[in-house]
Design an enzyme around this catalytic site. Structure first.
Site, mmCIF file in Angstrom:
data_model
loop_
_atom_site.group_PDB
_atom_site.id
_atom_site.type_symbol
_atom_site.label_atom_id
_atom_site.label_comp_id
_atom_site.label_asym_id
_atom_site.label_seq_id
_atom_site.Cartn_x
_atom_site.Cartn_y
_atom_site.Cartn_z
ATOM 1 C CD GLU A 287 -2.826 -1.035 -0.149
ATOM 2 O OE1 GLU A 287 -3.165 0.052 -0.657
ATOM 3 O OE2 GLU A 287 -3.094 -2.121 -0.673
ATOM 4 C CD1 TRP A 290 -1.096 -0.547 -4.044
ATOM 5 C CD2 TRP A 290 -1.416 0.576 -5.963
ATOM 6 N NE1 TRP A 290 -1.554 -1.427 -4.994
ATOM 7 C CE2 TRP A 290 -1.747 -0.775 -6.174
ATOM 8 C CE3 TRP A 290 -1.525 1.471 -7.029
ATOM 9 C CZ2 TRP A 290 -2.214 -1.247 -7.414
ATOM 10 C CZ3 TRP A 290 -1.969 1.008 -8.264
ATOM 11 C CH2 TRP A 290 -2.305 -0.330 -8.438
ATOM 12 C CD1 TRP A 319 -16.883 11.938 -18.871
ATOM 13 C CD2 TRP A 319 -17.504 10.142 -17.699
ATOM 14 N NE1 TRP A 319 -15.756 11.180 -18.658
ATOM 15 C CE2 TRP A 319 -16.110 10.072 -17.930
ATOM 16 C CE3 TRP A 319 -18.111 9.116 -16.975
ATOM 17 C CZ2 TRP A 319 -15.314 9.016 -17.476
ATOM 18 C CZ3 TRP A 319 -17.319 8.077 -16.513
ATOM 19 C CH2 TRP A 319 -15.942 8.031 -16.772
ATOM 20 C CG ASN A 354 -8.396 1.750 -0.120
ATOM 21 O OD1 ASN A 354 -8.278 2.689 -0.898
ATOM 22 N ND2 ASN A 354 -8.159 0.496 -0.475
ATOM 23 C CD1 TRP A 372 -12.768 10.197 -15.169
ATOM 24 C CD2 TRP A 372 -11.380 11.221 -13.753
ATOM 25 N NE1 TRP A 372 -11.764 10.768 -15.916
ATOM 26 C CE2 TRP A 372 -10.893 11.399 -15.075
ATOM 27 C CE3 TRP A 372 -10.657 11.768 -12.710
ATOM 28 C CZ2 TRP A 372 -9.729 12.114 -15.362
ATOM 29 C CZ3 TRP A 372 -9.493 12.484 -12.990
ATOM 30 C CH2 TRP A 372 -9.042 12.651 -14.300
ATOM 31 C CD1 TRP A 395 -11.096 10.320 -6.725
ATOM 32 C CD2 TRP A 395 -12.897 9.597 -7.830
ATOM 33 N NE1 TRP A 395 -12.174 10.421 -5.883
ATOM 34 C CE2 TRP A 395 -13.282 9.990 -6.539
ATOM 35 C CE3 TRP A 395 -13.856 9.098 -8.698
ATOM 36 C CZ2 TRP A 395 -14.615 9.890 -6.102
ATOM 37 C CZ3 TRP A 395 -15.170 9.000 -8.269
ATOM 38 C CH2 TRP A 395 -15.537 9.394 -6.981
HETATM 39 C C1 LIG Z 1 -11.181 7.063 -5.076
HETATM 40 C C2 LIG Z 1 -10.012 7.070 -4.122
HETATM 41 C C3 LIG Z 1 -9.503 8.283 -3.667
HETATM 42 C C4 LIG Z 1 -8.425 8.306 -2.784
HETATM 43 N N1 LIG Z 1 -7.932 9.517 -2.352
HETATM 44 C C5 LIG Z 1 -6.855 9.561 -1.542
HETATM 45 C C6 LIG Z 1 -6.307 10.801 -1.111
HETATM 46 O O1 LIG Z 1 -6.766 11.874 -1.479
HETATM 47 N N2 LIG Z 1 -5.246 10.769 -0.258
HETATM 48 C C7 LIG Z 1 -4.690 9.588 0.176
HETATM 49 O O2 LIG Z 1 -3.730 9.631 0.955
HETATM 50 N N3 LIG Z 1 -5.167 8.409 -0.249
HETATM 51 C C8 LIG Z 1 -6.231 8.355 -1.075
HETATM 52 N N4 LIG Z 1 -6.729 7.136 -1.479
HETATM 53 C C9 LIG Z 1 -6.023 5.907 -1.093
HETATM 54 C C10 LIG Z 1 -6.503 5.233 0.200
HETATM 55 O O3 LIG Z 1 -7.893 5.115 0.204
HETATM 56 C C11 LIG Z 1 -6.069 5.993 1.451
HETATM 57 O O4 LIG Z 1 -4.694 6.270 1.398
HETATM 58 C C12 LIG Z 1 -6.336 5.139 2.687
HETATM 59 O O5 LIG Z 1 -7.696 4.830 2.797
HETATM 60 C C13 LIG Z 1 -5.870 5.899 3.913
HETATM 61 O O6 LIG Z 1 -6.141 5.162 5.062
HETATM 62 P P1 LIG Z 1 -4.960 4.601 5.959
HETATM 63 O O7 LIG Z 1 -4.002 5.693 6.252
HETATM 64 O O8 LIG Z 1 -5.585 3.909 7.092
HETATM 65 O O9 LIG Z 1 -4.273 3.585 4.974
HETATM 66 P P2 LIG Z 1 -3.432 2.240 5.213
HETATM 67 O O10 LIG Z 1 -4.243 1.127 4.690
HETATM 68 O O11 LIG Z 1 -2.910 2.129 6.568
HETATM 69 O O12 LIG Z 1 -2.217 2.452 4.190
HETATM 70 C C14 LIG Z 1 -1.001 3.116 4.589
HETATM 71 C C15 LIG Z 1 -0.726 4.295 3.715
HETATM 72 O O13 LIG Z 1 -0.488 3.876 2.376
HETATM 73 C C16 LIG Z 1 -0.990 4.839 1.472
HETATM 74 N N5 LIG Z 1 -2.017 4.196 0.662
HETATM 75 C C17 LIG Z 1 -2.805 3.170 1.018
HETATM 76 N N6 LIG Z 1 -3.598 2.806 -0.006
HETATM 77 C C18 LIG Z 1 -3.294 3.622 -1.023
HETATM 78 C C19 LIG Z 1 -3.771 3.740 -2.353
HETATM 79 N N7 LIG Z 1 -4.706 2.919 -2.862
HETATM 80 N N8 LIG Z 1 -3.260 4.715 -3.131
HETATM 81 C C20 LIG Z 1 -2.303 5.552 -2.668
HETATM 82 N N9 LIG Z 1 -1.815 5.471 -1.414
HETATM 83 C C21 LIG Z 1 -2.297 4.526 -0.607
HETATM 84 C C22 LIG Z 1 -1.568 5.970 2.302
HETATM 85 O O14 LIG Z 1 -0.586 6.963 2.445
HETATM 86 C C23 LIG Z 1 -1.865 5.287 3.618
HETATM 87 O O15 LIG Z 1 -1.874 6.167 4.726
HETATM 88 C C24 LIG Z 1 -7.830 7.090 -2.370
HETATM 89 C C25 LIG Z 1 -8.349 5.875 -2.826
HETATM 90 C C26 LIG Z 1 -9.433 5.870 -3.684
HETATM 91 C C27 LIG Z 1 -9.971 4.560 -4.157
#
Ligand SMILES: Cc1cc2nc3c(=O)[nH]c(=O)nc-3n(C[C@H](O)[C@H](O)[C@H](O)COP(=O)(O)OP(=O)(O)OC[C@H]3O[C@@H](n4cnc5c(N)ncnc54)[C@H](O)[C@@H]3O)c2cc1C
Length: 478
Positions: A287, A290, A319, A354, A372, A395
């Site tokens: 993650e 990512w 769209w 997420n 989107w 997105w």
């Molecule tokens: C439509 C959509 C929009 C999103 N917008 C954002 C946003 O604006 N800012 C944001 O930080 N994340 C975004 N995410 C990714 C992800 O949803 C969040 O990072 C995550 O939910 C944050 O929760 P956590 O810190 O508990 O994550 P954890 O599951 O603990 O993951 C650890 C860290 O990894 C990174 N991470 C995890 N998943 C992703 C991912 N899919 N993409 C990129 N980084 C990731 C984040 O920095 C996160 O804090 C988005 C995902 C989707 C599907």
């Protein structure tokens, strides 16, 4: 040694701060933060995120004071006003160079180019450092010297690099000697404006999650996650009602926490060696990668910061212009409980799980066939962790317009997602109290078996089966 100016942006911490550490090796440091409310508005930054940012500035001001670094706070409307502001400060304070960490968005790079150009006229430099990502943006290349466009290959490359060494954290700079060199005199008597004074409305009482600030707080959350949760992360992370994820995104986004600190914590039990002991550790690592991937995509493919899709042919997609459907989605009134729960969680906490982000994004872009970019904007306007790279990446993944995104015909069914990841309906009960009395079977689709049931809750605004076919047809047209 001559004075150095450290310019804080999305990196509000003093531990493991690349630019701060290097600046302190070059001379006495004065720190600067610049607030740009008009620019924030143009970037759709959420008031909750800005409130968090301002609160962290207060915290960092104290941290800096403990090592005798004064913080100057300036407000200019737009980033285009920054070059002149910094140039003036440098002249008044007799600064040698300005130090900052790189940010990868197009506007950010343009801003820095303007500052650089202006400073060069007086023989000063803007010295930029890689800090926001684990590996320097622009440095990860495939055998044809091209940026990776597929996550799997990008990740493999990162694993290889990590097995050589995990990037180490920088120490806090030593406490500066108090002397004339760092006396900023009347320049320092500026207090931090409130969010309201900057023109934003935010009522913390409307938010039912407390987002504490402070580096130590973020490090404690990280430690607790690594000690107690990461082992179960792979099994539990998709269930929105379990607090199984780190909830560190907001801290990473404004740089209260660094990405290196996360990696070092993740491999602490392995004494800093890249050795994966369990699947939870590996999944969290992926993650974080990512996040890394999307930051590199933003840098290597600047079109994604300009409201353009990564896959250019998808620009032709037709769209729907459906403001009522959009509004129902935004306010959590679509009649699809799991979607409404997610959208209400966002409004009430500034954060969304997420799995649910994926569900609501796919529902908007596929079932409602709404652009989107409108969803991306709404998220930015409300997320405490709103980040251009991750938000755009997320997105475009869901909309099937992005790099390595979900194939357009693999459309999540929000009801099945709900039954699988919120089987007992507890997440829905928390955010959609109108349905709290329903049993675990009915709550996911309250009108399915009993269309005449009396509920203070809307009927679905769209037929899921038909709208799925409509989306697939729309994608086939391009
Ligand atoms: C439509 C959509 C929009 C999103 N917008 C954002 C946003 O604006 N800012 C944001 O930080 N994340 C975004 N995410 C990714 C992800 O949803 C969040 O990072 C995550 O939910 C944050 O929760 P956590 O810190 O508990 O994550 P954890 O599951 O603990 O993951 C650890 C860290 O990894 C990174 N991470 C995890 N998943 C992703 C991912 N899919 N993409 C990129 N980084 C990731 C984040 O920095 C996160 O804090 C988005 C995902 C989707 C599907």
């Amino acid at each position: 040694m001559q004075k150095q100016l450290l310019w804080f942006r999305q990196d509000l911490r003093i531990q493991d701060h690349t630019a701060l550490w290097h600046a302190a090796q070059s001379g006495p440091v004065i720190a600067l933060v610049i607030l740009s409310p008009e620019q924030w508005r143009m970037h759709d930054d959420a008031p909750i995120k800005l409130d968090f940012y301002l609160r962290q500035i207060q915290a960092i001001q104290q941290e800096l004071a403990s090592i005798q670094i004064p913080l100057i706070i300036r407000t200019v409307p737009l980033w285009e006003n920054i070059a002149a502001e910094i140039d003036q400060l440098c002249q008044k304070l007799d600064i040698e160079n300005v130090h900052a960490n790189i940010e990868c968005g197009v506007n950010e790079l343009n801003r820095d180019f303007q500052v650089q150009t202006q400073l060069n006229q007086s023989n000063r430099d803007l010295v930029l450092y890689h800090d926001r990502t684990l590996f320097p943006v622009g440095s990860i290349r495939n055998k044809s010297n091209q940026p990776y466009q597929v996550f799997g290959a990008f990740k493999k490359y990162c694993y290889e690099q990590l097995s050589i060494s995990i990037p180490q954290c920088f120490p806090i700079p030593e406490t500066q000697a108090l002397n004339d060199a760092i006396d900023v005199g009347e320049l320092n008597n500026n207090s931090l404006p409130t969010l309201a004074e900057l023109g934003f409305i935010f009522n913390p009482n409307q938010i039912n999650k407390q987002w504490q600030i402070g580096e130590q707080y973020a490090l404690n959350v990280l430690d607790d996650f690594i000690e107690n949760k990461v082992r179960h992360y792979q099994l539990e992370r998709d269930f929105p009602q379990i607090e199984a994820t780190s909830q560190l995104s907001a801290y990473l986004n404004i740089g209260i926490l660094s990405i290196r600190q996360c990696f070092n914590a993740l491999f602490r039990a392995q004494f800093g060696h890249f050795s994966i002991d369990h699947v939870g550790q590996q999944t969290w690592l992926d993650e974080l990668l990512w996040r890394e991937f999307y930051q590199h995509i933003l840098f290597d493919f600047p079109r994604v910061s300009k409201h353009l899709p990564f896959k250019m042919p998808t620009q032709q997609l037709q769209w729907r212009d459906a403001p009522n459907d959009l509004s129902a989605w935004q306010t959590g009134q679509t009649g699809i409980p799991i979607v409404d729960a997610g959208m209400r969680q966002l409004l009430h906490t500034g954060w969304m799980h997420n799995r649910i982000r994926m569900v609501v994004a796919m529902f908007l872009t596929k079932n409602l066939l709404i652009d989107w970019r409108l969803g991306e904007q709404w998220f930015m306007q409300h997320l405490i962790d709103g980040d251009l790279a991750a938000n755009n990446g997320g997105w475009q993944w869901c909309a099937s317009t992005g790099t390595d995104s979900v194939p357009y015909f693999r459309i999540f069914n929000p009801i099945s997602q709900s039954q699988k990841f919120d089987a007992q309906g507890d997440y829905i009960r928390q955010w959609v109290p109108e349905l709290a009395h329903l049993d675990a079977k009915t709550i996911h689709e309250p009108y399915a078996k009993n269309p005449n049931i009396e509920l203070n809750y809307p009927k679905p605004i769209v037929d899921l089966k038909q709208s799925r076919i409509r989306a697939i047809e729309a994608f086939k047209q391009i």
